[in-house]
Design a protein around this motif. Structure first.
Motif, PDB file in Angstrom:
ATOM      1  N   LEU A  18       0.831  -1.215   0.000  1.00 24.88           N
ATOM      2  CA  LEU A  18       0.000   0.000   0.000  1.00 24.88           C
ATOM      3  C   LEU A  18       0.862   1.260   0.000  1.00 24.88           C
ATOM      4  CD1 LEU A  18      -2.767  -0.941   2.600  1.00 24.88           C
ATOM      5  CD2 LEU A  18      -2.975  -0.853   0.118  1.00 24.88           C
ATOM      6  N   ASP A  19       0.389   2.269  -0.706  1.00 24.30           N
ATOM      7  CA  ASP A  19       1.011   3.587  -0.696  1.00 24.30           C
ATOM      8  C   ASP A  19       0.180   4.452   0.255  1.00 24.30           C
ATOM      9  OD1 ASP A  19       1.897   6.176  -1.158  1.00 24.30           O
ATOM     10  OD2 ASP A  19       1.287   6.218  -3.260  1.00 24.30           O
ATOM     11  N   PRO A  20       0.769   4.942   1.340  1.00 27.45           N
ATOM     12  CA  PRO A  20      -0.043   5.707   2.298  1.00 27.45           C
ATOM     13  C   PRO A  20      -0.722   6.926   1.682  1.00 27.45           C
ATOM     14  CG  PRO A  20       2.301   5.854   2.843  1.00 27.45           C
ATOM     15  CD  PRO A  20       2.169   4.855   1.741  1.00 27.45           C
ATOM     16  N   CYS A  21      -0.108   7.535   0.665  1.00 24.69           N
ATOM     17  CA  CYS A  21      -0.720   8.718   0.039  1.00 24.69           C
ATOM     18  C   CYS A  21      -1.913   8.358  -0.843  1.00 24.69           C
ATOM     19  CB  CYS A  21       0.318   9.492  -0.764  1.00 24.69           C
ATOM     20  SG  CYS A  21       1.525  10.356   0.287  1.00 24.69           S
ATOM     21  N   SER A  22      -2.040   7.095  -1.237  1.00 22.99           N
ATOM     22  CA  SER A  22      -3.183   6.699  -2.067  1.00 22.99           C
ATOM     23  C   SER A  22      -4.364   6.225  -1.225  1.00 22.99           C
ATOM     24  CB  SER A  22      -2.768   5.591  -3.045  1.00 22.99           C
ATOM     25  OG  SER A  22      -2.540   4.383  -2.345  1.00 22.99           O
ATOM     26  N   GLY A  52      -1.364  14.834  -0.525  1.00 20.36           N
ATOM     27  CA  GLY A  52      -0.467  14.356   0.511  1.00 20.36           C
ATOM     28  C   GLY A  52       0.976  14.351   0.050  1.00 20.36           C
ATOM     29  N   LYS A  53       1.885  14.443   1.029  1.00 20.63           N
ATOM     30  CA  LYS A  53       3.323  14.396   0.747  1.00 20.63           C
ATOM     31  C   LYS A  53       3.916  13.189   1.475  1.00 20.63           C
ATOM     32  CE  LYS A  53       3.698  19.342   0.125  1.00 20.63           C
ATOM     33  NZ  LYS A  53       4.238  20.591   0.606  1.00 20.63           N
ATOM     34  N   PRO A  54       4.588  12.310   0.717  1.00 18.72           N
ATOM     35  CA  PRO A  54       5.201  11.138   1.346  1.00 18.72           C
ATOM     36  C   PRO A  54       6.295  11.558   2.335  1.00 18.72           C
ATOM     37  CG  PRO A  54       5.313  11.007  -1.068  1.00 18.72           C
ATOM     38  CD  PRO A  54       4.822  12.367  -0.712  1.00 18.72           C
ATOM     39  N   LYS A  55       6.409  10.782   3.407  1.00 13.86           N
ATOM     40  CA  LYS A  55       7.471  11.022   4.372  1.00 13.86           C
ATOM     41  C   LYS A  55       7.810   9.722   5.075  1.00 13.86           C
ATOM     42  CE  LYS A  55       6.310  13.739   7.917  1.00 13.86           C
ATOM     43  NZ  LYS A  55       5.733  14.787   8.761  1.00 13.86           N
ATOM     44  N   ASP A  56       8.880   9.743   5.812  1.00 13.43           N
ATOM     45  CA  ASP A  56       9.345   8.595   6.574  1.00 13.43           C
ATOM     46  C   ASP A  56       9.300   8.978   8.043  1.00 13.43           C
ATOM     47  OD1 ASP A  56      11.825   7.163   7.981  1.00 13.43           O
ATOM     48  OD2 ASP A  56      11.178   5.929   6.285  1.00 13.43           O
ATOM     49  N   ALA A 103       9.081   4.066   9.098  1.00 13.44           N
ATOM     50  CA  ALA A 103       7.763   3.656   8.589  1.00 13.44           C
ATOM     51  C   ALA A 103       7.327   4.629   7.488  1.00 13.44           C
ATOM     52  CB  ALA A 103       6.736   3.628   9.712  1.00 13.44           C
ATOM     53  N   ARG A 104       6.662   4.081   6.467  1.00 16.46           N
ATOM     54  CA  ARG A 104       6.156   4.915   5.371  1.00 16.46           C
ATOM     55  C   ARG A 104       4.931   5.688   5.841  1.00 16.46           C
ATOM     56  NH1 ARG A 104       4.053   1.807   1.513  1.00 16.46           N
ATOM     57  NH2 ARG A 104       3.841   0.087   2.955  1.00 16.46           N
ATOM     58  N   ALA A 105       4.885   6.969   5.478  1.00 14.91           N
ATOM     59  CA  ALA A 105       3.777   7.813   5.909  1.00 14.91           C
ATOM     60  C   ALA A 105       3.427   8.809   4.818  1.00 14.91           C
ATOM     61  CB  ALA A 105       4.151   8.551   7.193  1.00 14.91           C
ATOM     62  N   CYS A 106       2.282   9.453   4.987  1.00 17.10           N
ATOM     63  CA  CYS A 106       1.850  10.528   4.099  1.00 17.10           C
ATOM     64  C   CYS A 106       1.255  11.625   4.965  1.00 17.10           C
ATOM     65  CB  CYS A 106       0.821  10.026   3.086  1.00 17.10           C
ATOM     66  SG  CYS A 106       0.489  11.243   1.781  1.00 17.10           S
ATOM     67  N   ASP A 107       1.595  12.859   4.630  1.00 18.53           N
ATOM     68  CA  ASP A 107       1.152  14.007   5.414  1.00 18.53           C
ATOM     69  C   ASP A 107       0.341  14.955   4.535  1.00 18.53           C
ATOM     70  OD1 ASP A 107       1.335  15.666   7.883  1.00 18.53           O
ATOM     71  OD2 ASP A 107       2.365  17.036   6.509  1.00 18.53           O
ATOM     72  N   VAL A 129      -3.075  16.068   8.890  1.00 24.70           N
ATOM     73  CA  VAL A 129      -3.304  14.653   9.188  1.00 24.70           C
ATOM     74  C   VAL A 129      -2.150  13.857   8.579  1.00 24.70           C
ATOM     75  CG1 VAL A 129      -4.798  14.290   7.165  1.00 24.70           C
ATOM     76  CG2 VAL A 129      -4.952  12.729   9.093  1.00 24.70           C
ATOM     77  N   THR A 130      -1.677  12.894   9.338  1.00 16.73           N
ATOM     78  CA  THR A 130      -0.621  12.007   8.864  1.00 16.73           C
ATOM     79  C   THR A 130      -1.110  10.575   9.008  1.00 16.73           C
ATOM     80  OG1 THR A 130       1.076  13.553   9.604  1.00 16.73           O
ATOM     81  CG2 THR A 130       1.793  11.296   9.172  1.00 16.73           C
ATOM     82  N   VAL A 131      -0.940   9.794   7.945  1.00 14.74           N
ATOM     83  CA  VAL A 131      -1.267   8.369   7.966  1.00 14.74           C
ATOM     84  C   VAL A 131       0.054   7.619   7.851  1.00 14.74           C
ATOM     85  CG1 VAL A 131      -2.449   6.473   6.791  1.00 14.74           C
ATOM     86  CG2 VAL A 131      -3.542   8.722   6.940  1.00 14.74           C
ATOM     87  N   THR A 132       0.340   6.786   8.846  1.00 12.61           N
ATOM     88  CA  THR A 132       1.596   6.038   8.900  1.00 12.61           C
ATOM     89  C   THR A 132       1.307   4.553   8.822  1.00 12.61           C
ATOM     90  OG1 THR A 132       2.496   7.761  10.333  1.00 12.61           O
ATOM     91  CG2 THR A 132       3.712   5.671  10.240  1.00 12.61           C
ATOM     92  N   LEU A 133       2.018   3.848   7.946  1.00 10.85           N
ATOM     93  CA  LEU A 133       1.912   2.398   7.819  1.00 10.85           C
ATOM     94  C   LEU A 133       3.106   1.782   8.533  1.00 10.85           C
ATOM     95  CD1 LEU A 133       0.980   2.112   4.018  1.00 10.85           C
ATOM     96  CD2 LEU A 133      -0.537   2.420   5.982  1.00 10.85           C
TER      97      LEU A 133
END
Length: 185
Positions: free
Chosen positions: A58-62, A78-82, A86-90, A99-103
């Protein structure tokens, strides 16, 4: 010329009869299956269940489609970040909230360091979850942590601009968690 017209006139009714016959069902022999009954049986069958997608793919930004972002009040991409490996999107909505979603593929709910007094057990869809907010601090932050199997989690963190209104931050985190959860394994 009259012969050509007469020939076309004889051909036209035959063509109409042939076309009309296409819509008629033929008498079936015992054991024969018609296209109509095959189609009806196929449409009555339940749709195939999609296999769960592993968290690693999964891509957190999608995880938030344009419609999801609209529902959550997010007007930016969203902007990808680490975050700690862990992979995340902000998504940061200027002047409003972020909001940040972290996988997190290495830490399940039980592995996450969460102050017991700030965590409430809950469930989002089919996933066990924790809602984390320090009501005494009233700092406008809230997180919903979703368990994905025993050894992984998805973390949704919301921070309001001005660090106020923790209940609003929790509503926003809950909305995003509800939008993300169906896409998780």
């Amino acid at each position: 010329m009259a012969d050509r017209v007469r020939g076309k006139c004889l051909w036209a009714p035959a063509a109409l009869l042939l076309v009309a016959a296409c819509g008629q069902q033929q008498a079936q022999q015992p054991g024969a299956v018609s296209h109509a009954s095959t189609h009806a049986a196929a449409s009555a069958a339940p749709p195939p269940v999609a296999a769960p997608v592993p968290l690693a793919s999964l891509d957190p930004c999608s995880l938030l489609s344009p419609q999801d972002r609209s529902t959550a009040g997010v007007s930016v991409l969203g902007k990808p970040k680490d975050i700690a490996g862990a992979r995340a999107c902000d998504w940061t909505v200027p002047g409003t909230f972020g909001v940040t979603v972290t996988l997190d593929e290495k830490n399940g709910l039980a592995d996450l360091e969460v102050a017991k007094k700030t965590a409430t057990k809950t469930k989002v869809g089919a996933h066990p979850a924790l809602k984390v907010a320090d009501k005494k601090a009233a700092d406008g932050t809230c997180a919903v942590l979703l368990g994905v199997g025993g050894a992984a989690s998805v973390q949704i963190d919301v921070s309001n601009t001005g660090f106020s209104d923790t209940p609003l931050a929790c509503r926003r985190a809950g909305t995003v968690a509800g939008l993300v959860e169906p896409k998780l394994p």
